[in-house]
Design an enzyme around this catalytic site. Sequence first.
Site, PDB file in Angstrom:
ATOM      1  CG  ASP A  75      -2.273   0.696   0.947  1.00  0.00           C
ATOM      2  OD1 ASP A  75      -2.282   1.920   1.119  1.00  0.00           O
ATOM      3  OD2 ASP A  75      -3.291   0.062   0.574  1.00  0.00           O
ATOM      4  CG  ASP A  76       0.454   6.101   0.567  1.00  0.00           C
ATOM      5  OD1 ASP A  76       1.478   6.311  -0.103  1.00  0.00           O
ATOM      6  OD2 ASP A  76      -0.375   6.990   0.824  1.00  0.00           O
ATOM      7  CE  LYS A 132      -6.104   0.938  -1.290  1.00  0.00           C
ATOM      8  NZ  LYS A 132      -5.972   0.557   0.144  1.00  0.00           N
ATOM      9  CG  ASP A 182      -6.234   5.888  -1.743  1.00  0.00           C
ATOM     10  OD1 ASP A 182      -7.453   6.148  -1.679  1.00  0.00           O
ATOM     11  OD2 ASP A 182      -5.565   5.570  -0.734  1.00  0.00           O
ATOM     12  CD1 TRP A 224     -11.376   5.993  -0.592  1.00  0.00           C
ATOM     13  CD2 TRP A 224     -11.692   8.203  -0.530  1.00  0.00           C
ATOM     14  NE1 TRP A 224     -10.146   6.601  -0.534  1.00  0.00           N
ATOM     15  CE2 TRP A 224     -10.309   7.944  -0.492  1.00  0.00           C
ATOM     16  CE3 TRP A 224     -12.147   9.533  -0.490  1.00  0.00           C
ATOM     17  CZ2 TRP A 224      -9.349   8.967  -0.440  1.00  0.00           C
ATOM     18  CZ3 TRP A 224     -11.199  10.557  -0.423  1.00  0.00           C
ATOM     19  CH2 TRP A 224      -9.823  10.269  -0.403  1.00  0.00           C
ATOM     20  N   GLY A 225     -16.293   5.195  -2.847  1.00  0.00           N
ATOM     21  CA  GLY A 225     -17.738   5.196  -3.042  1.00  0.00           C
ATOM     22  C   GLY A 225     -18.349   6.573  -3.194  1.00  0.00           C
ATOM     23  CB  VAL A 226     -17.054  10.086  -3.075  1.00  0.00           C
ATOM     24  CG1 VAL A 226     -16.493  10.101  -1.675  1.00  0.00           C
ATOM     25  CG2 VAL A 226     -15.953   9.984  -4.108  1.00  0.00           C
ATOM     26  CG  ASP A 227     -19.119  10.543  -8.791  1.00  0.00           C
ATOM     27  OD1 ASP A 227     -20.289  10.873  -8.511  1.00  0.00           O
ATOM     28  OD2 ASP A 227     -18.507  10.985  -9.771  1.00  0.00           O
ATOM     29  CG  ASP A 260      -9.735   4.107   4.319  1.00  0.00           C
ATOM     30  OD1 ASP A 260     -10.072   4.047   3.130  1.00  0.00           O
ATOM     31  OD2 ASP A 260      -8.589   4.416   4.690  1.00  0.00           O
TER      32      ASP A 260
END
Length: 453
Positions: A113-114, A208, A210, A244-247, A265
Amino acid sequence: MEHWSNHPRMAKIHLFIPLFALVHAAILYPTVAARVVPVPANDNQEQTLSSIFDISKYGTLQINNGLAQTPQMGWNSWNFFACDINETVIKETADALISTGLAEMGYIYVNIDDCWSTLRRDSKVSLDSVTFNLVLFFSDVHLGQLVPDPETFPSGIRALADYVHGKGLKLGIYSDAGDFTCQVRPGSLFHENDDAEIFASWEVDYLKFDNCFNLGIDPKKRYPPMREALNATGRTIFYSLCEWGVDDPALWAGKVGNSWRTTDDINDTWASMTTVADLNNKWAAYAGPGGWNDPDMLEVGNGGMTYPEYRAHFSIWALMKAPLLIGCDVRNMTAETYNILTNEEIIAVNQDKLGVQGRKVQVAGDGCSEVWAGPLSGNRLTVALWNRCSKAKTIKAVWDALGLESSTSVSVRDLWKHQDVLQDVVASFSAQVDAHGCEMYILTPQNVSRSDI
Ligand SMILES: *[C@@H]1O[C@H](CO)[C@@H](O)[C@H](O)[C@H]1NC(C)=O
Ligand SMILES: *[C@@H]1O[C@H](CO)[C@@H](O)[C@H](O)[C@H]1NC(C)=O
Ligand SMILES: *[C@@H]1O[C@H](CO)[C@@H](O)[C@H](O)[C@H]1NC(C)=O
Ligand SMILES: *[C@@H]1O[C@H](CO)[C@@H](O)[C@H](O)[C@H]1NC(C)=O
Ligand SMILES: *[C@@H]1O[C@H](CO)[C@@H](O)[C@H](O)[C@H]1NC(C)=O
């Protein structure tokens, strides 16, 4: 990614994103609530399998890179290690996936990951001229190529990929569809071609991607360029969208990636896990082979939930056809953690070739007793009885809520006990479920032919 820096520039962008997302959602998706299939009411109307397990969007959105025929399985560094990673811990994790037998059960992606890269790109400029001026406009961190941190990844990512591949595993990496990653490493926005090429040259198998520092640009504009760039490398690379499901990515991301986060998250608490499960449930009709809803990585084994809660977490993630990406330290698992993550009957539900996301089909008036279910290949169904309250409950699954005629005779196998528990049962069955616990089953109808799914 919640670990926002106090860098003034980041604070500004951080505030801007949610506002933008809200306004945008309101303009583009005024009717989302109406499209979401509610939990069917117990209104005596006969329910069919196809009305309960709507799969109308199944297979209609496809990135078509041949991957994700079943949900991805593996490990990711974030939930346990966060930024404290290095090549040693990644190698030891690969070793542990093999020595514990987890790899053999399907956990094959080793995903970094990051925090793997330096804070700045190097000075090798190879940007195409269209984005060059735009990029200069933002800042000099944008020049050049991504570089693995020489302190923590001194051998480089290619060497790590060789190591992981040598064990028969696959290597995943992380970047961001923005100016910076969430931990303020260089992001890949406007660098899609360069970064995809370097990932492919390192023989990476998974990305992945982000959503931090996204400059308020529409995700539907920011995520496709990396799909194109990955495709253009000629290397088959799993593309995991993390917006993150925002759109409402379920509505569009199937054409873009192999999985898409549907929520914020997860964190290692019962409150977070249940919230994320319920949010992800809304999009069940959109998942299928090639592209999956992603309610985020597993917290099993990280210590913030009880054994029954972690069993519920794993059961429901498997039933929802969520990616099974382990988020604990697999070099040091307790017997309970190992027991959960290696439940092969539950893994088989997740990896079932029918690929239909199971969903919440029945909620009792007490608000505690939930039945989740999904169709499986071979005319079978998986059923989970999930107690959402803090007292033991008897939970009953009624055939009608599962789309079966009440006269259908069914055999029931318990996937945690690993036993056939009932034969020739009709109409319903019930079981005692611990506080916050989840029992999981496979139902095999003895006298029904199902051709509708
Ligand atoms: C690598 O990371 C692990 C996990 O954070 C840590 O325990 C270990 O000390 C690190 N090793 C080196 C050489 O930095
Ligand atoms: C690139 O996209 C095409 C068209 O969707 C697809 O057939 C091909 O397999 C893709 N290649 C890679 C490497 O993903
Ligand atoms: C964990 O998630 C819950 C539910 O989404 C949230 O209320 C809580 O603030 C989160 N905790 C942390 C430490 O992020
Ligand atoms: C292994 O995990 C236990 C908790 O389950 C912890 O107390 C211990 O410090 C860990 N050991 C190592 C070497 O990380
Ligand atoms: C299934 O078998 C039971 C007896 O085992 C019978 O009563 C019932 O009518 C049958 N149902 C169907 C749908 O054939």
